[in-house]
Design an enzyme around this catalytic site. Sequence first.
Site, PDB file in Angstrom:
ATOM      1  N   TYR A  53       3.349  -9.730  15.807  1.00 28.66           N
ATOM      2  CA  TYR A  53       3.845  -8.506  14.931  1.00 28.66           C
ATOM      3  C   TYR A  53       4.420  -7.447  15.657  1.00 28.66           C
ATOM      4  O   TYR A  53       5.743  -6.806  15.068  1.00 28.66           O
ATOM      5  CB  TYR A  53       2.711  -8.421  14.109  1.00 28.66           C
ATOM      6  CG  TYR A  53       2.550  -7.000  13.254  1.00 28.66           C
ATOM      7  CD1 TYR A  53       3.077  -6.968  12.062  1.00 28.66           C
ATOM      8  CD2 TYR A  53       1.835  -5.851  13.734  1.00 28.66           C
ATOM      9  CE1 TYR A  53       3.301  -5.598  11.258  1.00 28.66           C
ATOM     10  CE2 TYR A  53       2.117  -4.606  12.964  1.00 28.66           C
ATOM     11  CZ  TYR A  53       2.708  -4.524  11.754  1.00 28.66           C
ATOM     12  OH  TYR A  53       2.994  -3.313  11.013  1.00 28.66           O
ATOM     13  N   GLN A  64       0.725  -1.066   0.024  1.00 29.89           N
ATOM     14  CA  GLN A  64       0.181   0.092   0.058  1.00 29.89           C
ATOM     15  C   GLN A  64       0.941   1.096   0.011  1.00 29.89           C
ATOM     16  O   GLN A  64       0.579   2.206  -0.809  1.00 29.89           O
ATOM     17  CB  GLN A  64      -0.779  -0.066   1.176  1.00 29.89           C
ATOM     18  CG  GLN A  64      -1.738  -0.913   1.522  1.00 29.89           C
ATOM     19  CD  GLN A  64      -2.819  -0.898   2.661  1.00 29.89           C
ATOM     20  OE1 GLN A  64      -3.861  -0.384   2.144  1.00 29.89           O
ATOM     21  NE2 GLN A  64      -2.465  -1.231   3.976  1.00 29.89           N
ATOM     22  N   VAL A  65       1.931   1.400   0.932  1.00 33.68           N
ATOM     23  CA  VAL A  65       2.826   2.542   1.027  1.00 33.68           C
ATOM     24  C   VAL A  65       3.578   2.519  -0.059  1.00 33.68           C
ATOM     25  O   VAL A  65       4.077   3.575  -0.463  1.00 33.68           O
ATOM     26  CB  VAL A  65       3.317   2.418   2.431  1.00 33.68           C
ATOM     27  CG1 VAL A  65       4.156   3.866   2.537  1.00 33.68           C
ATOM     28  CG2 VAL A  65       2.283   2.550   3.457  1.00 33.68           C
ATOM     29  N   ASP A  89      14.311  -9.245  -1.508  1.00 32.13           N
ATOM     30  CA  ASP A  89      13.585 -10.037  -0.635  1.00 32.13           C
ATOM     31  C   ASP A  89      14.094  -9.831   0.852  1.00 32.13           C
ATOM     32  O   ASP A  89      15.366  -9.946   1.011  1.00 32.13           O
ATOM     33  CB  ASP A  89      13.995 -11.504  -1.182  1.00 32.13           C
ATOM     34  CG  ASP A  89      13.137 -12.334  -0.362  1.00 32.13           C
ATOM     35  OD1 ASP A  89      12.573 -12.177   0.643  1.00 32.13           O
ATOM     36  OD2 ASP A  89      13.164 -13.743  -0.622  1.00 32.13           O
ATOM     37  N   LYS A  93       7.948  -5.536  15.013  1.00 29.38           N
ATOM     38  CA  LYS A  93       8.208  -4.058  14.619  1.00 29.38           C
ATOM     39  C   LYS A  93       9.210  -3.352  15.573  1.00 29.38           C
ATOM     40  O   LYS A  93      10.015  -2.777  15.148  1.00 29.38           O
ATOM     41  CB  LYS A  93       7.016  -3.488  14.425  1.00 29.38           C
ATOM     42  CG  LYS A  93       5.987  -4.323  13.273  1.00 29.38           C
ATOM     43  CD  LYS A  93       6.616  -4.035  11.685  1.00 29.38           C
ATOM     44  CE  LYS A  93       6.734  -2.677  11.321  1.00 29.38           C
ATOM     45  NZ  LYS A  93       7.272  -2.461   9.959  1.00 29.38           N
ATOM     46  N   TYR A 143       9.180   2.201   8.314  1.00 27.58           N
ATOM     47  CA  TYR A 143       7.726   2.500   9.055  1.00 27.58           C
ATOM     48  C   TYR A 143       7.629   1.518   9.722  1.00 27.58           C
ATOM     49  O   TYR A 143       8.215   0.286   9.817  1.00 27.58           O
ATOM     50  CB  TYR A 143       6.700   2.159   7.740  1.00 27.58           C
ATOM     51  CG  TYR A 143       7.092   3.063   6.449  1.00 27.58           C
ATOM     52  CD1 TYR A 143       6.614   4.485   6.657  1.00 27.58           C
ATOM     53  CD2 TYR A 143       7.833   2.847   5.506  1.00 27.58           C
ATOM     54  CE1 TYR A 143       6.865   5.538   5.634  1.00 27.58           C
ATOM     55  CE2 TYR A 143       8.320   3.877   4.549  1.00 27.58           C
ATOM     56  CZ  TYR A 143       7.659   4.832   4.548  1.00 27.58           C
ATOM     57  OH  TYR A 143       8.139   5.970   3.594  1.00 27.58           O
ATOM     58  N   THR A 172       4.758   1.075  13.692  1.00 22.74           N
ATOM     59  CA  THR A 172       3.355   0.971  14.047  1.00 22.74           C
ATOM     60  C   THR A 172       3.183   1.308  15.623  1.00 22.74           C
ATOM     61  O   THR A 172       3.949   1.209  16.293  1.00 22.74           O
ATOM     62  CB  THR A 172       3.026  -0.465  13.776  1.00 22.74           C
ATOM     63  OG1 THR A 172       1.485  -0.519  14.196  1.00 22.74           O
ATOM     64  CG2 THR A 172       3.877  -1.552  14.478  1.00 22.74           C
ATOM     65  N   ASP A 173       2.014   1.605  15.676  1.00 24.56           N
ATOM     66  CA  ASP A 173       1.484   1.875  17.154  1.00 24.56           C
ATOM     67  C   ASP A 173       1.300   0.442  17.833  1.00 24.56           C
ATOM     68  O   ASP A 173       1.196   0.589  19.235  1.00 24.56           O
ATOM     69  CB  ASP A 173       0.086   2.638  17.074  1.00 24.56           C
ATOM     70  CG  ASP A 173      -0.957   1.744  16.814  1.00 24.56           C
ATOM     71  OD1 ASP A 173      -1.043   1.635  15.186  1.00 24.56           O
ATOM     72  OD2 ASP A 173      -1.646   1.186  17.385  1.00 24.56           O
TER      73      ASP A 173
HETATM   74  P1  NDP Z   1       1.576  -3.980   2.636  1.00 19.52           P
HETATM   75  O1  NDP Z   1       1.028  -5.431   3.513  1.00 19.52           O
HETATM   76  O2  NDP Z   1       0.509  -3.411   1.893  1.00 19.52           O
HETATM   77  O3  NDP Z   1       2.655  -4.032   2.095  1.00 19.52           O
HETATM   78  C1  NDP Z   1       3.905  -4.728   2.557  1.00 19.52           C
HETATM   79  C2  NDP Z   1       4.848  -4.952   1.373  1.00 19.52           C
HETATM   80  O4  NDP Z   1       5.910  -5.791   1.910  1.00 19.52           O
HETATM   81  C3  NDP Z   1       3.926  -5.963   0.329  1.00 19.52           C
HETATM   82  O5  NDP Z   1       4.346  -5.524  -0.790  1.00 19.52           O
HETATM   83  C4  NDP Z   1       4.734  -7.435   0.622  1.00 19.52           C
HETATM   84  O6  NDP Z   1       4.551  -7.931  -0.452  1.00 19.52           O
HETATM   85  C5  NDP Z   1       6.117  -7.027   0.937  1.00 19.52           C
HETATM   86  N1  NDP Z   1       6.911  -8.130   1.565  1.00 19.52           N
HETATM   87  C6  NDP Z   1       6.381  -8.894   2.328  1.00 19.52           C
HETATM   88  N2  NDP Z   1       7.403  -9.868   2.756  1.00 19.52           N
HETATM   89  C7  NDP Z   1       8.313  -9.422   2.131  1.00 19.52           C
HETATM   90  C8  NDP Z   1       9.657  -9.790   1.887  1.00 19.52           C
HETATM   91  N3  NDP Z   1      10.106 -10.992   2.349  1.00 19.52           N
HETATM   92  N4  NDP Z   1      10.525  -9.258   0.979  1.00 19.52           N
HETATM   93  C9  NDP Z   1      10.116  -8.250   0.520  1.00 19.52           C
HETATM   94  N5  NDP Z   1       8.802  -7.686   0.596  1.00 19.52           N
HETATM   95  C10 NDP Z   1       8.152  -8.324   1.361  1.00 19.52           C
HETATM   96  O7  NDP Z   1       1.903  -3.064   3.931  1.00 19.52           O
HETATM   97  P2  NDP Z   1       1.589  -1.445   4.125  1.00 19.52           P
HETATM   98  O8  NDP Z   1       2.135  -0.801   3.011  1.00 19.52           O
HETATM   99  O9  NDP Z   1       0.342  -1.146   4.691  1.00 19.52           O
HETATM  100  O10 NDP Z   1       2.845  -0.892   5.323  1.00 19.52           O
HETATM  101  C11 NDP Z   1       3.873  -0.208   5.078  1.00 19.52           C
HETATM  102  C12 NDP Z   1       4.560  -0.243   6.686  1.00 19.52           C
HETATM  103  O11 NDP Z   1       3.542   0.361   7.392  1.00 19.52           O
HETATM  104  C13 NDP Z   1       4.919  -1.454   7.208  1.00 19.52           C
HETATM  105  O12 NDP Z   1       5.954  -1.296   7.711  1.00 19.52           O
HETATM  106  C14 NDP Z   1       3.866  -1.845   8.115  1.00 19.52           C
HETATM  107  O13 NDP Z   1       4.462  -2.430   9.167  1.00 19.52           O
HETATM  108  C15 NDP Z   1       3.696  -0.277   8.678  1.00 19.52           C
HETATM  109  N6  NDP Z   1       2.235  -0.177   9.153  1.00 19.52           N
HETATM  110  C16 NDP Z   1       1.148  -0.609   8.683  1.00 19.52           C
HETATM  111  C17 NDP Z   1      -0.304  -0.589   9.111  1.00 19.52           C
HETATM  112  C18 NDP Z   1      -1.269  -0.913   8.094  1.00 19.52           C
HETATM  113  O14 NDP Z   1      -2.410  -0.847   8.775  1.00 19.52           O
HETATM  114  N7  NDP Z   1      -1.267  -1.882   7.150  1.00 19.52           N
HETATM  115  C19 NDP Z   1      -0.124   0.090  10.154  1.00 19.52           C
HETATM  116  C20 NDP Z   1       0.830   0.617  11.047  1.00 19.52           C
HETATM  117  C21 NDP Z   1       2.085   0.347  10.400  1.00 19.52           C
HETATM  118  P3  NDP Z   1       3.533  -9.145  -0.921  1.00 19.52           P
HETATM  119  O15 NDP Z   1       2.199  -8.543  -0.729  1.00 19.52           O
HETATM  120  O16 NDP Z   1       4.198  -9.745  -2.114  1.00 19.52           O
HETATM  121  O17 NDP Z   1       3.915 -10.340   0.364  1.00 19.52           O
END
Ligand code: NDP
Length: 293
Positions: A128, A11-12, A39, A132, A102, A104-105
């Site tokens: 989780y 998402q981000v 990866d 983090k 990034y 998280t709370d």
């Molecule tokens: P998403 O789950 O949308 O995106 C995370 C990305 O990381 C996905 O594209 C995923 O790929 C990728 N990923 C997972 N495992 C691996 C790996 N081994 N190597 C490389 N890439 C990997 O998360 P958000 O964009 O929502 O989150 C962004 C940040 O914000 C994160 O650090 C999260 O912890 C933090 N955050 C998110 C919140 C939320 O509500 N979503 C709340 C608070 C903090 P794939 O989809 O292919 O697995």
Amino acid sequence: MKILLLGKNGQVGWELQRSLAPLGEVLALDQHSTSYCGDLTHLEGLADTVRLFKPNVVVNAAAYTAVDKAETDPETAHLVNALAPEVLSRACAAIGARLIHYSTDYVFDGSGQTPWVETDATGPLNAYGRSKLAGELGIAKQGAQHVIFRTSWVYGTEGGNFAKTMLRLAQEREKMTVINDQFGAPTGAALLADVTALTLQAPQPLSGIYHLAAAGVTTWFDYANHVLAKAKQLKPSLNYVVKEVLPVPTSEFPTPAQRPLNSRLHCGRLEQALQLQLPPWQTGVDQLLAKIL
Ligand code: NDP
């Protein structure tokens, strides 16, 4: 500026591809990239990517975000959320690159009713959150110049999100129940990406942990009601069959991972550092609805 973006399709990450593009040369990777390793379970490959590409900045939007799954797979969560960021920090320190990350709370225990400040004691409730928090500490330990944004309740236009689920359920069910005892601020991936770009352009470099969430506070129940009211305004023609939205406590929705009740984040440190005013959470949610409806 040379920027390495990890997790480009999350998402981000998706929004960062947009917001970082005007700042320089961006190498955007996901875990399946073949040109360079992106990866986060492949620690040596990751360090090689930083060493070979030689970015000025690494932006790590990749994470293990499956909160419930992490309870039964804490090793992978730890590898991706703790060990990989630590390796990135070490690799960045070695070449003088900055690291933006990034968090998280969920590093907090969700107690109380006041917004968390950066220096509050942590106490994650689930695997989780622990992974983090370990990532935050690992980054600091390795000594790269870094910025860690702790955020909450993130939604983006890509993939599933709470608003989309509410819209679907409102067309399928006459009665919906939504949690009303968790408090936080829905925060758009676009806002996170825009503030990241501003951070990279700030005349005074930011350093350390900053809370970053949209302004205001709500519950999932009030958030759902906002989504439905706005959707009816924007698209009255949808077949809304829902007649009742009922508030329920978290205990009505048992999940493998315990969720914090208080996800409020105090973002004053960031607002002051960047001289900005974070918009109310409704602004981003309304934009999301206008886009998806
Ligand atoms: P998403 O789950 O949308 O995106 C995370 C990305 O990381 C996905 O594209 C995923 O790929 C990728 N990923 C997972 N495992 C691996 C790996 N081994 N190597 C490389 N890439 C990997 O998360 P958000 O964009 O929502 O989150 C962004 C940040 O914000 C994160 O650090 C999260 O912890 C933090 N955050 C998110 C919140 C939320 O509500 N979503 C709340 C608070 C903090 P794939 O989809 O292919 O697995």
